[in-house]
Motif scaffolding. Structure first.
Motif, PDB file in Angstrom:
ATOM      1  N   GLN A   1      -8.097   6.205 -16.804  1.00 51.01           N
ATOM      2  CA  GLN A   1      -6.789   5.672 -16.410  1.00 51.01           C
ATOM      3  C   GLN A   1      -5.987   6.675 -15.571  1.00 51.01           C
ATOM      4  N   ASP A   2      -6.161   7.962 -15.834  1.00 48.39           N
ATOM      5  CA  ASP A   2      -5.372   8.982 -15.135  1.00 48.39           C
ATOM      6  C   ASP A   2      -6.217   9.816 -14.172  1.00 48.39           C
ATOM      7  N   ASP A   3      -7.333   9.289 -13.754  1.00 46.68           N
ATOM      8  CA  ASP A   3      -8.199  10.028 -12.833  1.00 46.68           C
ATOM      9  C   ASP A   3      -7.506  10.178 -11.470  1.00 46.68           C
ATOM     10  N   SER A   4      -7.410  11.409 -10.985  1.00 47.86           N
ATOM     11  CA  SER A   4      -6.666  11.686  -9.744  1.00 47.86           C
ATOM     12  C   SER A   4      -7.316  11.035  -8.519  1.00 47.86           C
ATOM     13  N   ILE A   5      -8.644  11.001  -8.519  1.00 48.37           N
ATOM     14  CA  ILE A   5      -9.341  10.402  -7.372  1.00 48.37           C
ATOM     15  C   ILE A   5      -9.059   8.899  -7.306  1.00 48.37           C
ATOM     16  N   LEU A   6      -9.145   8.250  -8.476  1.00 41.59           N
ATOM     17  CA  LEU A   6      -8.864   6.809  -8.510  1.00 41.59           C
ATOM     18  C   LEU A   6      -7.399   6.525  -8.171  1.00 41.59           C
ATOM     19  N   ASN A   7      -6.522   7.426  -8.586  1.00 43.32           N
ATOM     20  CA  ASN A   7      -5.103   7.251  -8.251  1.00 43.32           C
ATOM     21  C   ASN A   7      -4.878   7.313  -6.740  1.00 43.32           C
ATOM     22  N   GLU A   8      -5.539   8.242  -6.075  1.00 41.59           N
ATOM     23  CA  GLU A   8      -5.406   8.337  -4.613  1.00 41.59           C
ATOM     24  C   GLU A   8      -6.027   7.123  -3.939  1.00 41.59           C
ATOM     25  N   MET A   9      -7.141   6.644  -4.475  1.00 36.04           N
ATOM     26  CA  MET A   9      -7.743   5.426  -3.924  1.00 36.04           C
ATOM     27  C   MET A   9      -6.772   4.254  -4.064  1.00 36.04           C
ATOM     28  N   GLU A  10      -6.103   4.202  -5.229  1.00 41.26           N
ATOM     29  CA  GLU A  10      -5.140   3.120  -5.429  1.00 41.26           C
ATOM     30  C   GLU A  10      -3.994   3.216  -4.423  1.00 41.26           C
ATOM     31  N   ARG A  11      -3.550   4.449  -4.137  1.00 42.08           N
ATOM     32  CA  ARG A  11      -2.482   4.631  -3.145  1.00 42.08           C
ATOM     33  C   ARG A  11      -2.937   4.150  -1.767  1.00 42.08           C
ATOM     34  N   ASP A  12      -4.209   4.403  -1.451  1.00 37.85           N
ATOM     35  CA  ASP A  12      -4.736   3.943  -0.161  1.00 37.85           C
ATOM     36  C   ASP A  12      -4.802   2.420  -0.092  1.00 37.85           C
ATOM     37  N   VAL A  13      -5.221   1.816  -1.205  1.00 35.18           N
ATOM     38  CA  VAL A  13      -5.292   0.355  -1.225  1.00 35.18           C
ATOM     39  C   VAL A  13      -3.891  -0.245  -1.095  1.00 35.18           C
ATOM     40  N   LYS A  14      -2.930   0.364  -1.794  1.00 31.11           N
ATOM     41  CA  LYS A  14      -1.544  -0.117  -1.671  1.00 31.11           C
ATOM     42  C   LYS A  14      -1.027   0.084  -0.253  1.00 31.11           C
ATOM     43  N   ARG A  15      -1.512   1.173   0.367  1.00 34.44           N
ATOM     44  CA  ARG A  15      -1.126   1.399   1.773  1.00 34.44           C
ATOM     45  C   ARG A  15      -1.686   0.292   2.652  1.00 34.44           C
ATOM     46  N   LEU A  16      -2.905  -0.130   2.357  1.00 36.96           N
ATOM     47  CA  LEU A  16      -3.496  -1.246   3.097  1.00 36.96           C
ATOM     48  C   LEU A  16      -2.674  -2.513   2.906  1.00 36.96           C
ATOM     49  N   GLU A  17      -2.146  -2.699   1.696  1.00 37.48           N
ATOM     50  CA  GLU A  17      -1.285  -3.864   1.458  1.00 37.48           C
ATOM     51  C   GLU A  17      -0.038  -3.809   2.333  1.00 37.48           C
ATOM     52  N   ILE A  18       0.518  -2.613   2.439  1.00 35.37           N
ATOM     53  CA  ILE A  18       1.713  -2.446   3.283  1.00 35.37           C
ATOM     54  C   ILE A  18       1.384  -2.753   4.740  1.00 35.37           C
ATOM     55  N   VAL A  19       0.229  -2.227   5.201  1.00 38.65           N
ATOM     56  CA  VAL A  19      -0.183  -2.470   6.594  1.00 38.65           C
ATOM     57  C   VAL A  19      -0.392  -3.961   6.839  1.00 38.65           C
ATOM     58  N   ALA A  20      -1.054  -4.628   5.908  1.00 36.65           N
ATOM     59  CA  ALA A  20      -1.276  -6.069   6.047  1.00 36.65           C
ATOM     60  C   ALA A  20       0.049  -6.817   6.067  1.00 36.65           C
ATOM     61  N   ASP A  21       0.981  -6.361   5.221  1.00 37.76           N
ATOM     62  CA  ASP A  21       2.295  -7.005   5.178  1.00 37.76           C
ATOM     63  C   ASP A  21       3.046  -6.802   6.485  1.00 37.76           C
ATOM     64  N   ARG A  22       2.878  -5.614   7.084  1.00 41.52           N
ATOM     65  CA  ARG A  22       3.505  -5.352   8.390  1.00 41.52           C
ATOM     66  C   ARG A  22       3.037  -6.370   9.426  1.00 41.52           C
ATOM     67  N   PHE A  23       1.712  -6.521   9.499  1.00 40.48           N
ATOM     68  CA  PHE A  23       1.152  -7.425  10.499  1.00 40.48           C
ATOM     69  C   PHE A  23       1.550  -8.873  10.227  1.00 40.48           C
ATOM     70  N   SER A  24       1.702  -9.232   8.962  1.00 41.67           N
ATOM     71  CA  SER A  24       2.080 -10.616   8.648  1.00 41.67           C
ATOM     72  C   SER A  24       3.511 -10.915   9.075  1.00 41.67           C
ATOM     73  N   LYS A  25       4.343  -9.871   9.210  1.00 40.20           N
ATOM     74  CA  LYS A  25       5.757 -10.074   9.545  1.00 40.20           C
ATOM     75  C   LYS A  25       6.038  -9.912  11.035  1.00 40.20           C
ATOM     76  N   ILE A  26       5.025  -9.578  11.827  1.00 38.57           N
ATOM     77  CA  ILE A  26       5.232  -9.471  13.276  1.00 38.57           C
ATOM     78  C   ILE A  26       5.598 -10.839  13.831  1.00 38.57           C
ATOM     79  N   GLY A  27       6.641 -10.878  14.638  1.00 40.04           N
ATOM     80  CA  GLY A  27       7.137 -12.143  15.194  1.00 40.04           C
ATOM     81  C   GLY A  27       8.262 -12.735  14.383  1.00 40.04           C
TER      82      GLY A  27
END
Length: 413
Positions: A228-254
């Motif tokens: 649950q507290d593995d640092s590598i998995l935590n960073e991977m989760e941050r990257d996945v959440k970053r991907l969510e943000i990027v996807a959300d950015r593109f969905s709001k263009i226009g």
């Protein structure tokens, strides 16, 4: 390395603009040259008319005993020449005139068709005489009595209109071309925007499923391996959440994202903390300045601005260096300055404005849209971005200016 293909396309586009401008300038110059040639020809013709009128008037005055048929012929020749003119004596007293405004005259004793003996409006005729004196050199007539008459004339209305016609014509053509270019350019940009908006929304839609799956797989890995507290998995989760943000950015263009008040310092700090662990350890990051300044921003778009500028800074640093972000309060103008500096290779002064244009890039791989998009997002925040300073081999500083207190009127991103 410079992306030669994109740079060639950009320079080629600029070259075509220059060539089209030169072609238009040649057309304008040719039109003016030809019109000037016509004006000179007509001007010589009108001077000849004025000379003939002057000589015929002299003939009528100096040959009183000539038979009536010849006199009628001379009158016919003289009256067929329609050139506004005035004859004065050597003291510049008006003796005769022709083709002027008859409403300015008061006929008292008309002794002949040359208007001898007319009373006239002195102010009007004095102005006409002054205009003719400035327009052309006088034609001198020496009478048998020893008197000297001076014949002044001006260009006909047709010749004067011909002088200004090319300028009017070119102005109308220029206005038409500007309007046409603006309309077609607007239509072209609108079509391009629709394509980009469609592609962006489709990309966001396509990213949605794998991102959700990745989040699920991460939870399964944590559960299976009790990490649950593995640092590598935590960073991977941050990257996945970053991907969510990027996807959300593109969905709001226009669309029109909302702006809310945020303290700028922690927003920038959060992104730097995420970004610096994903870059080389040889690059140092420093955030300085006022930690309490607020501005109306959209977090996702503002993160995108900082992301693009930090990535550009990293690309500019070839091996090791430092990136500094400094937040400054400009109290006098109620503005916030955000200076992002790097110790990279620098930007030539000639490219300070060019780098924000779509398609311009110095990277081997790249579309040249990063800084263009950054500029657009900054302007969406009712702000400005520019190259504050840069020196080849020493580094570059970009400055973002945001209003700390302003009623915003958002537009589409």
């Amino acid at each position: 390395m410079v992306n030669k293909e994109h740079l060639y396309q950009y320079n080629n586009k600029q070259r075509w603009k220059v060539l089209l401008f030169l072609f238009a300038a040649c057309i304008a110059a040719a039109s003016l040259f030809y019109t000037n040639h016509l004006v000179k020809s007509l001007s010589r013709s009108e001077r000849t008319k004025a000379e003939v009128w002057a000589m015929s008037t002299k003939s009528i005055i100096s040959m009183p005993d000539v038979d009536d048929e010849f006199i009628s012929f001379v009158y016919a020749v003289r009256d067929s020449l329609s050139t506004p003119a005035i004859i004065t004596d050597s003291a510049h007293n008006i003796i005769f005139w022709r083709d002027l405004d008859e409403t300015k005259t008061n006929v008292k004793n008309q002794t002949d068709s040359a208007h001898r003996g007319l009373q006239y409006d002195p102010v009007y005729f004095q102005k006409q005489l002054e205009a003719m004196q400035e327009n052309h050199d006088p034609i001198s007539l020496h009478l048998e009595t020893g008197e000297e008459w001076l014949v002044y004339y001006r260009d006909s209305d047709a010749l004067r209109q011909l002088r200004i016609f090319p300028y009017v014509q070119l102005s109308l053509i220029a206005i038409f071309l500007i309007i046409a270019y603006t309309v077609f350019n607007s239509i072209k940009k609108s079509e391009q925007n629709l394509v980009w908006v469609g592609m962006a929304k489709e990309a966001a839609h396509q990213l949605g499923t794998p991102i959700s799956s990745l989040m699920g797989w991460l939870e399964l890995v944590r559960t299976k391996y009790e990490a649950q507290d593995d640092s590598i998995l935590n960073e991977m989760e941050r990257d996945v959440k970053r991907l969510e943000i990027v996807a959300d950015r593109f969905s709001k263009i226009g669309s029109i994202p909302s702006l809310t008040s945020h303290v700028v310092y922690p927003v920038i700090q959060d992104y730097i903390n995420y970004f610096k662990v994903r870059t080389s350890e040889k690059i140092q990051f420093e955030l300085t300045g006022d930690q309490s300044l607020e501005a109306k921003i959209n977090i996702q778009l503002f993160d995108w601005i900082i992301e693009n500028l930090l990535k550009n800074a990293v690309n500019a640093i070839e091996s090791e260096g430092k990136i500094t972000v400094n937040i400054i309060d400009n109290i006098a103008k109620e503005e916030i300055f955000i200076d992002i500096s790097d110790t990279g290779k620098g930007i030539p002064k000639s490219n300070f404005d060019t780098i924000f244009q779509p398609g311009f890039t110095t990277r081997k791989r790249g579309w040249g849209l990063g800084l263009s998009l950054t500029k657009r997002m900054v302007e969406y925040h009712q702000g400005h971005i520019f190259v504050k300073e840069s020196e080849i081999g020493k580094g570059t500083t970009f400055r973002i200016i945001l209003k700390s207190n302003l009623k915003y009127e958002p537009t589409e991103v």
